[in-house]
Design a protein around this motif. Structure first.
Motif, mmCIF file in Angstrom:
data_model
loop_
_atom_site.group_PDB
_atom_site.id
_atom_site.type_symbol
_atom_site.label_atom_id
_atom_site.label_comp_id
_atom_site.label_asym_id
_atom_site.label_seq_id
_atom_site.Cartn_x
_atom_site.Cartn_y
_atom_site.Cartn_z
ATOM 1 N N GLU A 166 5.299 -8.275 -0.489
ATOM 2 C CA GLU A 166 5.993 -9.550 -0.384
ATOM 3 C C GLU A 166 7.431 -9.330 0.038
ATOM 4 O O GLU A 166 8.062 -8.357 -0.369
ATOM 5 C CB GLU A 166 5.965 -10.276 -1.739
ATOM 6 C CG GLU A 166 4.680 -11.040 -1.979
ATOM 7 C CD GLU A 166 4.752 -11.848 -3.264
ATOM 8 O OE1 GLU A 166 5.709 -12.644 -3.397
ATOM 9 O OE2 GLU A 166 3.877 -11.656 -4.118
ATOM 10 N N GLU A 212 4.853 -12.324 3.493
ATOM 11 C CA GLU A 212 4.502 -10.953 3.128
ATOM 12 C C GLU A 212 4.181 -10.163 4.404
ATOM 13 O O GLU A 212 3.941 -10.730 5.455
ATOM 14 C CB GLU A 212 3.326 -10.906 2.154
ATOM 15 C CG GLU A 212 2.212 -11.860 2.433
ATOM 16 C CD GLU A 212 1.176 -11.841 1.318
ATOM 17 O OE1 GLU A 212 -0.007 -11.939 1.640
ATOM 18 O OE2 GLU A 212 1.545 -11.683 0.129
ATOM 19 N N SER A 227 1.939 -6.863 5.998
ATOM 20 C CA SER A 227 0.864 -5.888 5.765
ATOM 21 C C SER A 227 1.388 -4.488 6.042
ATOM 22 O O SER A 227 1.938 -4.224 7.111
ATOM 23 C CB SER A 227 -0.323 -6.167 6.675
ATOM 24 O OG SER A 227 -0.689 -7.505 6.554
ATOM 25 N N THR A 231 -0.444 -5.532 1.189
ATOM 26 C CA THR A 231 0.720 -6.233 1.706
ATOM 27 C C THR A 231 1.881 -6.118 0.721
ATOM 28 O O THR A 231 1.689 -5.875 -0.462
ATOM 29 C CB THR A 231 0.429 -7.728 1.923
ATOM 30 O OG1 THR A 231 0.043 -8.294 0.671
ATOM 31 C CG2 THR A 231 -0.677 -7.947 2.922
#
Lengths: 249, 107
Positions: free
Chosen positions: B4, A73, A75, B2
């Motif tokens: 993915e 992932e 940020s 965040t």
């Protein structure tokens, strides 16, 4: 037609000439693109995603930095901050072209800016210093650089292994050498040299002590401040002189 | 926050990067359209423009290896001597390649 309000005479045939003028440098951009494509697939992007990124973002240094942050992932805020910081030099580059761009209808003005990148901007800004108005290079030069960047990315994602070490050939220095030759090709007045000294010192200080990727903007603004406080008559600037001569003398 | 790195996630990230980058390409010109260009602003713009180049190059030289320094030095000398960009750039790149081939690792 707004020919009277927007006085910039945009010459299509010159766009083609500028395309071929930046073709040599674009070969090197292909090599960078290939290095990016390789890095992107190694970080887990699909080939088409890497190519799409080059197609829509078209800003090499920030793309390298972004895929460096890649993982399962990403940020969002740090990504935005890094991309913005690295590309914030575009703000100043665009602003420096404004005296020419304002003589063009807004649609064209912002259309041209989609192709704004270091190399074509450096040519245009340098010619403006010597009194030539060249926005055609932003389109023509930008187009060849953009195609080279996309083509290079495509090469890199599929055949990246062929380009083991572009650094050993000095290819990482192409843009630096190009920008340096543009800087040294321009007018060098005492004022410019003072501004450059200030710009060099403050960009180094920012690079050492300020957050990463702020050094270009800090150095450029510090150099610009010299120009702001130290005025110099510039007889070369013929295009502007017609409109503004009364005020400046 | 965040995102993915699924297919949709990656497309969203690319979209975000695109928007941020276009904002930097448009932003300077957009802000300038509210500024009256007088000789002082004109002078600021011109000095700032060439300072952008210096501010990119100087930290590049200081953070680079011997090859990068050689490339910039050779480019500068040839450019100042001949005023021709292409030979200057070509010689600079060749200098970087040679210095690295010779294996100087100063930094």
């Amino acid at each position: 037609m707004n020919a009277s309000t927007y006085s910039y005479q945009f010459k299509p045939e010159k766009v083609r000439a500028e395309f071929f003028r930046l073709l040599p440098i674009s070969f090197f951009v292909v090599a960078f693109g290939a290095a990016f494509g390789l890095a992107a697939v190694q970080k887990g992007l699909e080939p088409l995603q890497a190519i799409l990124m080059s197609f829509t973002v078209f800003a090499g240094a920030s793309q390298f930095a972004a895929v460096d942050m890649w993982g399962s992932e990403v940020s969002l805020i740090p990504l935005i901050a890094v991309v913005f910081a690295i590309n914030s030099r575009h703000l100043l580059m665009g602003a420096s072209l404004y005296p020419m761009l304002r003589d063009m209808p807004p649609g064209r003005r912002y259309g041209l800016l989609l192709f704004l990148t270091d190399a074509n901007w450096a040519v245009s800004a340098q010619e403006y210093q010597s009194g030539k108005r060249n926005l055609e290079v932003i389109l023509g030069g930008g187009l060849v650089l953009w195609l080279a960047w996309i083509f290079g990315t495509w090469l890199g994602v599929y055949f990246g292994g062929l380009l083991q070490n572009p650094k050993s050939l000095g290819l990482d220095m192409v843009l630096g050498c190009f920008l340096l030759s543009m800087a040294l090709g321009g007018n060098k007045t005492p004022r410019t040299l003072v501004a450059w000294t200030i710009a060099a010192a403050s960009s180094l200080a920012a690079w050492k002590w300020l957050p990463p990727n702020t050094h270009v903007v800090v150095g450029a603004l510090a150099g610009g401040a010299i120009g702001f406080f130290w005025l110099e008559k510039k007889p070369t600037d013929t295009g502007q002189a017609v409109a503004e001569d009364g005020g400046s003398s | 926050m965040t995102i993915e790195t699924t297919t949709a996630g990656i497309l969203a990230l690319i979209a975000v990067m695109t928007v941020v980058t276009i904002a930097t390409r448009f932003g300077g010109v957009f802000l300038m359209s509210f500024v009256t260009i007088n000789p002082r602003i004109e002078s600021f713009i011109n000095t700032m423009a060439s300072s952008v180049l210096i501010a990119i190059i100087v930290p590049m030289a200081f953070s680079g290896d011997a090859g990068s320094v050689a490339a910039l030095l050779v480019t500068a000398v040839i450019m100042l001597a001949t005023r021709k960009p292409l030979p200057a750039i070509a010689a600079g790149i060749a200098a970087a390649g040679l210095v690295r081939f010779a294996g100087f690792t100063v930094l």
